[in-house]
Motif scaffolding. Structure first.
Motif, PDB file in Angstrom:
ATOM      1  N   VAL A 166       0.842  -1.206   0.000  1.00 30.85           N
ATOM      2  CA  VAL A 166       0.000   0.000   0.000  1.00 30.85           C
ATOM      3  C   VAL A 166       0.872   1.247   0.000  1.00 30.85           C
ATOM      4  O   VAL A 166       0.632   2.195  -0.762  1.00 30.85           O
ATOM      5  CB  VAL A 166      -0.952  -0.007   1.210  1.00 30.85           C
ATOM      6  CG1 VAL A 166      -1.646   1.348   1.359  1.00 30.85           C
ATOM      7  CG2 VAL A 166      -1.986  -1.119   1.075  1.00 30.85           C
ATOM      8  N   ALA A 223      -6.309   5.280   0.606  1.00 31.91           N
ATOM      9  CA  ALA A 223      -6.125   3.875   0.982  1.00 31.91           C
ATOM     10  C   ALA A 223      -6.862   3.649   2.290  1.00 31.91           C
ATOM     11  O   ALA A 223      -6.828   4.502   3.182  1.00 31.91           O
ATOM     12  CB  ALA A 223      -4.648   3.532   1.142  1.00 31.91           C
ATOM     13  N   VAL A 250      -7.184   0.764  -2.463  1.00 32.44           N
ATOM     14  CA  VAL A 250      -6.209   1.815  -2.751  1.00 32.44           C
ATOM     15  C   VAL A 250      -6.580   2.378  -4.117  1.00 32.44           C
ATOM     16  O   VAL A 250      -6.918   1.614  -5.028  1.00 32.44           O
ATOM     17  CB  VAL A 250      -4.764   1.279  -2.784  1.00 32.44           C
ATOM     18  CG1 VAL A 250      -3.769   2.413  -3.020  1.00 32.44           C
ATOM     19  CG2 VAL A 250      -4.426   0.546  -1.491  1.00 32.44           C
TER      20      VAL A 250
END
Length: 395
Positions: free
Chosen positions: A40, A120, A140
């Motif tokens: 992420v 995210a 995300v």
């Protein structure tokens, strides 16, 4: 006569299992949780480098604001609860895109356009599905607000592909569609409402014969659109040969131009076209897309052009990546080496070792033999007599 008191023994129930989670929810354990966090962070760094600024909406909002611009499918997936403070109904977000659109068109309405935002976070849905059984998962994505152009569509798709490539996802493919095309054709040809659902279902099943049987004057055109499905170059040749009404030609033009730009900019990525796909793109107004990877089950992400806000309405393009589907396709890095620091080791030793890339595990019990502790805690080395000594036998 006296009243006799009668007592009842409390019902005995089976003890609750403390580790049992609701269907569709699970714990992320080491090393998966750290792997996801690193992926992420890598995606967000790449998006930031292209001008996408991060926003972080709340997990829960008042229902009327959360679902103000959402379609019915989003509303059906929303958990609802009562806010004990305001006594108003709240919803747990099932998708972050709608929140980012709200932020862009309200809190950030004064910012110059086009506005680039990234996000995210976790979402929670009422139900999973066959391909995505999890009800809580991490999204995300990026949203490009206030730009209605092929260039905006291409930028968003390319950003997603670049991010997935940086993670090491192999065999990427993009499937392009234009979900508004079929509904507009239904309107232009006056297809009766009763027949539309039947034709739509047949198209979703790619059953050209069934669609043509119910489509009346649209039969030949829908058959041609079904044929224009597959690898991009061949599909575009068929698509451009169809005699479409003037009103829908801008949709075909955008789809064609996006496909041609991607063939040029990311030639290593597989590209397919499906001009009649509509499932999951109900609120999209232009080109939509789905991201896949060979040998990976399910979608890695999806997105497209849509309208953000109500008054004014802003043309926007976005993409949402699904981390639960992406992680199995990302190579897992080798675990970092662990160094055991016996109880009483100076703090500066640990700081220096961590600066050199070690993961340090501090001993807490001076009575336990240092080497025994190091092996039990899966360390590859131990700090001894002022030196880092490799452990030959590992636990």
């Amino acid at each position: 006569m006296t009243n006799a008191s009668v007592s009842f023994a409390p019902a005995v129930s089976a003890p609750a299992t403390p580790t049992l989670l609701p269907t569709g929810l699970r714990d992320a354990l080491p090393p998966e949780a750290e792997h996801q966090a690193a992926c992420v962070a890598d995606l967000l760094r790449g998006f930031a480098a292209e001008g996408y600024e991060r926003v972080e909406p709340p997990l829960v909002e008042f229902e009327d604001s959360l679902l103000a611009d959402a379609d019915t499918s989003v509303a059906r997936q929303t958990f609802r609860l009562m806010d004990p403070v305001s006594q108003r109904m709240m919803g747990v977000r099932p998708d972050i895109t709608i929140q980012v659109a709200r932020i862009a068109t309200s809190r950030l309405a004064h910012r110059p356009r086009p506005l680039r935002l990234a996000y995210a976070g976790d979402v929670l849905r009422v139900k999973g599905n066959q391909l995505q059984p999890q009800r809580q998962f991490t999204q995300v994505g990026v949203e490009l607000i206030g730009a209605a152009s092929v260039a905006a569509d291409v930028e968003v798709i390319r950003c997603a592909l670049d991010g997935l490539s940086r993670l090491g996802v192999a065999g990427l493919t993009v499937d392009l569609t234009v979900a508004a095309l079929v509904p507009q054709l239904f309107d232009l040809y006056g297809l009766p409402t009763a027949q539309r659902a039947t034709v739509r279902d047949a198209l979703d099943r790619k059953d050209g014969a069934a669609a043509a049987e119910q489509a009346g004057p649209l039969a030949d055109l829908l058959t041609g659109l079904l044929a224009a499905t597959g690898p991009a170059r061949a599909a575009l040749m068929l698509l451009t040969s169809l005699d479409l009404p003037d009103a829908v030609q801008p949709l075909r033009r955008d789809l064609t131009e996006v496909a041609e730009a991607l063939l040029h900019q990311v030639p290593q990525v597989g590209l397919t076209v499906d001009p009649i796909e509509g499932r999951g793109f109900e609120y999209h107004t232009g080109v939509g897309f789905t991201l896949f990877a060979r040998q990976v089950r399910g979608e890695l992400g999806r997105g497209g052009r849509y309208q953000a806000g109500v008054d004014p309405v802003e043309a926007s393009t976005g993409v949402t990546l699904f981390m639960d589907a992406i992680l199995p396709a990302v190579p897992v890095p080798a675990p970092r080496q662990r160094l055991f620091l016996p109880a009483g080791t100076p703090v500066d030793v640990g700081r220096s070792a961590r600066a050199d890339g070690w993961v340090t595990i501090a001993g807490l019990d001076p009575k336990e033999a240092a080497e025994t502790s190091a092996k039990r805690l899966n360390c590859q080395a131990i700090y001894r007599d002022g030196q880092i000594v490799e452990l030959k036998e590992r636990a």
